[in-house]
Design an enzyme around this catalytic site. Structure first.
Site, PDB file in Angstrom:
ATOM      1  CG  HIS A 161      -4.390   2.190  -1.995  1.00 24.93           C
ATOM      2  ND1 HIS A 161      -4.379   3.022  -0.890  1.00 24.93           N
ATOM      3  CD2 HIS A 161      -5.700   2.060  -2.344  1.00 24.93           C
ATOM      4  CE1 HIS A 161      -5.628   3.369  -0.579  1.00 24.93           C
ATOM      5  NE2 HIS A 161      -6.451   2.805  -1.451  1.00 24.93           N
ATOM      6  CG  ASP A 193      -8.862  -0.298  -2.823  1.00 24.90           C
ATOM      7  OD1 ASP A 193      -7.847  -0.769  -3.368  1.00 24.90           O
ATOM      8  OD2 ASP A 193      -8.877   0.101  -1.645  1.00 24.90           O
ATOM      9  CD  GLU A 194     -10.104   3.769  -0.762  1.00 22.95           C
ATOM     10  OE1 GLU A 194     -10.965   4.236  -0.003  1.00 22.95           O
ATOM     11  OE2 GLU A 194      -9.006   3.345  -0.350  1.00 22.95           O
ATOM     12  CG  ASP A 229     -11.372  -0.163   9.699  1.00 21.68           C
ATOM     13  OD1 ASP A 229     -12.480  -0.702   9.449  1.00 21.68           O
ATOM     14  OD2 ASP A 229     -10.817   0.630   8.909  1.00 21.68           O
ATOM     15  CE1 TYR A 269     -14.543  -3.167   4.513  1.00 24.69           C
ATOM     16  CE2 TYR A 269     -13.297  -1.156   4.875  1.00 24.69           C
ATOM     17  CZ  TYR A 269     -13.675  -2.192   4.046  1.00 24.69           C
ATOM     18  OH  TYR A 269     -13.190  -2.269   2.776  1.00 24.69           O
ATOM     19  CD1 TRP A 308     -14.367  -2.118  -1.851  1.00 22.62           C
ATOM     20  CD2 TRP A 308     -14.404  -0.685  -0.138  1.00 22.62           C
ATOM     21  NE1 TRP A 308     -13.882  -0.917  -2.300  1.00 22.62           N
ATOM     22  CE2 TRP A 308     -13.888  -0.017  -1.274  1.00 22.62           C
ATOM     23  CE3 TRP A 308     -14.524   0.029   1.058  1.00 22.62           C
ATOM     24  CZ2 TRP A 308     -13.498   1.331  -1.244  1.00 22.62           C
ATOM     25  CZ3 TRP A 308     -14.137   1.355   1.090  1.00 22.62           C
ATOM     26  CH2 TRP A 308     -13.628   1.996  -0.046  1.00 22.62           C
ATOM     27  CG  ASP A 358      -2.313   0.604   0.839  1.00 24.98           C
ATOM     28  OD1 ASP A 358      -2.332   1.767   0.397  1.00 24.98           O
ATOM     29  OD2 ASP A 358      -3.344  -0.090   0.977  1.00 24.98           O
ATOM     30  CD  GLU A 381      -6.057   2.940   7.560  1.00 25.81           C
ATOM     31  OE1 GLU A 381      -6.503   1.950   8.196  1.00 25.81           O
ATOM     32  OE2 GLU A 381      -6.418   3.193   6.392  1.00 25.81           O
ATOM     33  CD1 TRP A 419     -10.134  -1.687   6.068  1.00 26.09           C
ATOM     34  CD2 TRP A 419      -8.213  -1.818   4.943  1.00 26.09           C
ATOM     35  NE1 TRP A 419     -10.408  -2.192   4.814  1.00 26.09           N
ATOM     36  CE2 TRP A 419      -9.246  -2.276   4.108  1.00 26.09           C
ATOM     37  CE3 TRP A 419      -6.903  -1.801   4.452  1.00 26.09           C
ATOM     38  CZ2 TRP A 419      -9.022  -2.732   2.806  1.00 26.09           C
ATOM     39  CZ3 TRP A 419      -6.677  -2.249   3.156  1.00 26.09           C
ATOM     40  CH2 TRP A 419      -7.725  -2.702   2.347  1.00 26.09           C
TER      41      TRP A 419
HETATM   42  C1  ACM Z   1     -11.031  -0.511   0.890  1.00 27.14           C
HETATM   43  O1  ACM Z   1     -11.500  -0.474   2.038  1.00 27.14           O
HETATM   44  N1  ACM Z   1     -10.439   0.555   0.376  1.00 27.14           N
HETATM   45  C2  ACM Z   1     -11.109  -1.685   0.065  1.00 27.14           C
END
Ligand code: ACM
Length: 783
Positions: A281, A348-349, A442, A440, A415, A210, A492, A490
């Site tokens: 990413h 993604d993103e 997180d 999720y 997601w 990432d 972070e 995730w």
């Molecule tokens: C994601 O949570 N960006 C897959």
């Protein structure tokens, strides 16, 4: 019906509680029939495996090791001709061959049969994976101390009699762990895998690359780990605080370590799905090899750098030949390490800014006849679908890969909601369901004001458990494409293994049950009854699981006298709620909450916690502050209705509870709409001050309104403005609560109108540019 005496009821209730705890298997098996008798394991008990059964020997050793370590009992493992007619034999735990005729059942690879009675125990599966799951269930029928890594005293190793036939609902029961935002050593990854296996999960999705770090050794590109695995610092506090810790962070797995983890997972029947993110990413890779970007430097004009900033970044892989051959080389090394059928390629993103500005990309789009940058992303993904398919692998991508056209062999990981997975299944593609709103881990699991820092959201255990992975809109044929469900973790905000465990357990237990247990058997109360025994197991395993399940939630409503009545709730039915009204911490001696609620007549706080019958505090203390004023308890009308965020009740703006900076769930939120509210005070009332507050959390798309106005009226038709306020600081980023107070100077009026103009579309420099802003407001107070 004859009235049952209170005493008898109590007896029956305690019997059912005991019955519940006796068979507290998570995830709940498909069929479990209690049988009279209890098997006692002691030094005379033998473990029998079929002759030459090397796979069964491994399982037998796992059981023997537990009994030795936790119980000091050393069991002999014997090879014998195990008969087909499987009746428990004297004093033996038998790993038996499975024969369809004997059981009158067909078993799939993951299915198993477990029979226990006073004489012995039989574990049978059509494959060693099934037998492994039989063993997991057997361990959960033993006292929880079986999971202890040190010798436990005075435990009788008993197994209650039962016959279990079990089969999973879904093929894919998994969890993703992000090791890029924070790196976790291979030893912790193994422990993570152990815990998945305990819950009969079978997939570990390893998010290896990432923007914040590249974590897998690639021999051909050593700079990926020399440079890409290290960052100079990380964000400190919440993203929205915009602060940094100044502490370098790094780490990666050598290929030897990865092979070791893969082999370890295999023994626990867990397939690892590696994820190599593309085309977004990608900053860690770009920092290592800048030639993989469309420009030599980042879009900001600075050198590419492994970032310590969370979120989405504009610098992405360029769809060039150089990038394609680089990623092909990387994937070639990756697939040599991971024998499973899937490789996750992210998707993604991926902002399209860099591609829009790149002449190379624009020319490529023309040449390939691609109508926009989404089709360019699709072109990118399709290239790697083809590449990996030719190597005998299948790709998984996050649901964005549906945009611009789905790649022929792709499985979708849904997601952003369930829409991606639904669309994929409707197009005859497989899908794995991981929607943020349910999967999720997180997200906060309890009131954010009482929890350690997390990314945001609100996902308590019961909400996770309520998830149904197969969308109702699918036909039975399409539904077959829903492969299963997965928890995403995730990291972070998770710097340590302990914190990961805190966020993951017990919510992953709920994910495991959703993935394994037949939908018709899902029952939250039954689950939580079993969970209490399971908490004991997690305790012996040394898992830092969250006790947030025992936390109290509060809501408030008005009684006929327009007083605030606070209702307190514990998810746990057996817990006793105790509270104080003097700001002190509740103890076992504090007032016991009664279902009628607590009437609040003046400004102040209520502090509450759940206690066991024995007086131990079970969860955290919840404190709520109340502000009692002339608006409290008043109904109001709204021109626009709030979306998702209601402050927990219908009249959340006048319930006496103010929105809290840290907790989005306490606010009333309007997506793209204005606040336009009128309160009827019932009769002309002397007004001194009208106050309220707005939340600004730009990173969460919550913006201050452009302007606000308070006006009053006596007939509800003609309003006189008291004050119009233009907000001058709407573009600031930091999270803050903006208090507004409007003086009314003793004016008399029956109606008060509060209007606030929504920010509108998010500005050019915002990651959500062009989308409607949220307006968050709370507690309208009238003095
Ligand atoms: C994601 O949570 N960006 C897959």
């Amino acid at each position: 019906m004859k009235k049952i005496s209170g005493y008898l009821w109590l007896l029956m209730l305690s019997f059912s509680a005991i019955a519940q705890n006796k068979y507290a298997i998570i995830p709940k098996p498909l069929e479990l029939t209690p049988v009279n008798g209890t098997f006692v394991i002691d030094a005379q008990t033998r473990i029998i495996i079929p002759k030459g059964g090397s796979e069964q020997r491994l399982l037998a050793e796992m059981l023997a090791e537990r009994l030795t370590e936790a119980g000091g009992v050393n069991l002999k493992i014997e090879e014998a001709d195990v008969p087909d007619n499987l009746i428990p034999t004297h004093k033996a735990i038998v790993f038996a061959p499975f024969k369809e005729q004997v059981y009158n059942k067909m078993l799939g690879n993951e299915d198993y049969i477990l029979k226990t009675d006073a004489k012995g125990i039989i574990l049978a599966g059509a494959s060693s994976q099934g037998e492994f799951y039989a063993l997991q269930s057997l361990l959960q029928l033993l006292p929880p101390q079986i999971f202890s890594s040190t010798l436990t005293k005075d435990v009788k190793w008993t197994v209650p009699g039962c016959t279990v036939f079990d089969r999973p609902r879904y093929k894919h029961r998994g969890s993703m762990l992000d090791v890029s935002r924070h790196f976790f050593p291979a030893s912790f990854v193994k422990r993570y895998i152990d815990l998945l296996a305990l819950h009969k999960m079978n997939r570990f999705h390893w998010h290896l690359t990432d923007d914040q770090g590249w974590r897998i050794e690639i021999k051909k590109y050593p700079k990926l780990t020399e440079i890409g695995s290290k960052r100079k610092e990380s964000m400190k506090g919440h993203y929205t605080d915009g602060k940094f810790d100044g502490t370098p962070h790094g780490g990666f797995y050598t290929q030897e370590e990865i092979k070791d983890v893969v082999a370890y997972a295999k023994k626990k029947f867990i397939t690892i799905i590696p994820e190599i993110e593309m085309p977004g990413h990608a900053l860690a890779a770009l920092a290592s090899y800048p030639e993989l970007g469309c420009t030599a430097k980042s879009l900001k004009g600075t050198p590419y750098e492994v970032t310590g900033i969370w979120g989405v970044h504009d610098d992405v892989f360029c769809p060039s030949e150089k990038t394609f051959s680089f990623l092909e080389d990387v994937l070639t090394e990756v697939i040599a390490l991971f024998p499973g059928e899937y490789v996750h390629i992210g998707g993604d993103e991926c902002p399209k800014t860099a591609w829009k500005q790149s002449q190379f990309c624009q020319d490529l789009m023309k040449k390939e006849g691609l109508k926009d940058e989404h089709e360019l992303q699709s072109y990118f993904i399709k290239h790697f679908d083809k590449f990996l398919t030719a190597k005998g692998k299948k790709i998984i991508g996050w649901d964005e890969i549906l945009e611009g056209g789905i790649s022929p062999n792709a499985t979708i990981m849904s997601w952003r909601g369930v829409e991606g997975g639904t669309a994929a299944a409707q197009q005859n593609h497989d899908a794995i369901m991981t929607p943020t709103g349910f999967c999720y881990l997180d997200y906060y699991q309890s009131d954010p004001t009482t929890e350690p820092l997390a990314i945001g959201g609100y996902l308590p255990l019961d909400k996770v458990y309520s998830y149904e992975p197969t969308p109702k809109s699918l036909t039975p044929e399409q539904a077959k494409h829903i492969l299963g469900v997965q928890a995403n973790v995730w990291t972070e905000y998770m710097q340590t293994p302990e914190y990961v465990e805190y966020m993951v357990y017990p919510r992953a237990c709920a994910i495991a049950e959703i993935g394994w247990t037949s939908a018709r058997l899902k029952d939250y109360e039954d689950f939580t009854a079993r969970l209490k025994t399971h908490f004991e197991r997690l305790k012996y395993l040394g898992v830092n699981y969250a006790r947030s399940y025992y936390d109290i939630s509060a809501s408030s409503a008005m009684n006929e006298k327009k007083q605030v009545v606070v209702k307190l709730k514990s998810a746990d039915k057996e817990a006793i709620i105790r509270y104080t009204l003097d700001n002190s911490e509740p103890t076992a001696q504090s007032l016991q909450y009664q279902p009628s609620g607590v009437v609040i007549t003046q400004d102040g706080s209520i502090s509450a916690a759940a206690f066991s019958q024995k007086g131990e505090r079970l969860g955290k203390v919840l404190t709520k502050y109340f502000y009692i004023n002339k608006a409290t308890g008043r109904k109001y009308t709204l021109v626009n209705q709030p979306k998702n965020y209601t402050g927990g009740e219908t009249y959340g703006l006048t319930n006496g509870v103010k929105g809290e900076a840290a907790n989005s769930a306490t606010w009333i939120g309007f997506e793209g709409k204005d606040l336009d509210l009128t309160i009827d005070l019932g009769q002309p009332t002397t007004l001194n001050k009208i106050s309220f507050a707005f939340l600004r959390a730009s990173a969460s798309w919550i913006m201050l309104p452009k302007e606000a106005e308070v006006s009053v009226s006596n007939d509800g038709k003609t309003f006189t403005s008291l004050q119009k306020i233009t907000m001058g600081n709407t573009d600031e980023q930091s999270r803050a609560v903006q208090q507004i107070g409007v003086a009314a100077n003793g004016k008399k009026a029956r109606y008060v109108r509060v209007f606030a103009r929504n920010y509108g579309k998010l500005p050019e420099n915002h990651p959500g540019h062009g989308n409607p802003a949220w307006l968050f407001v709370d507690e309208i107070a009238i003095e």
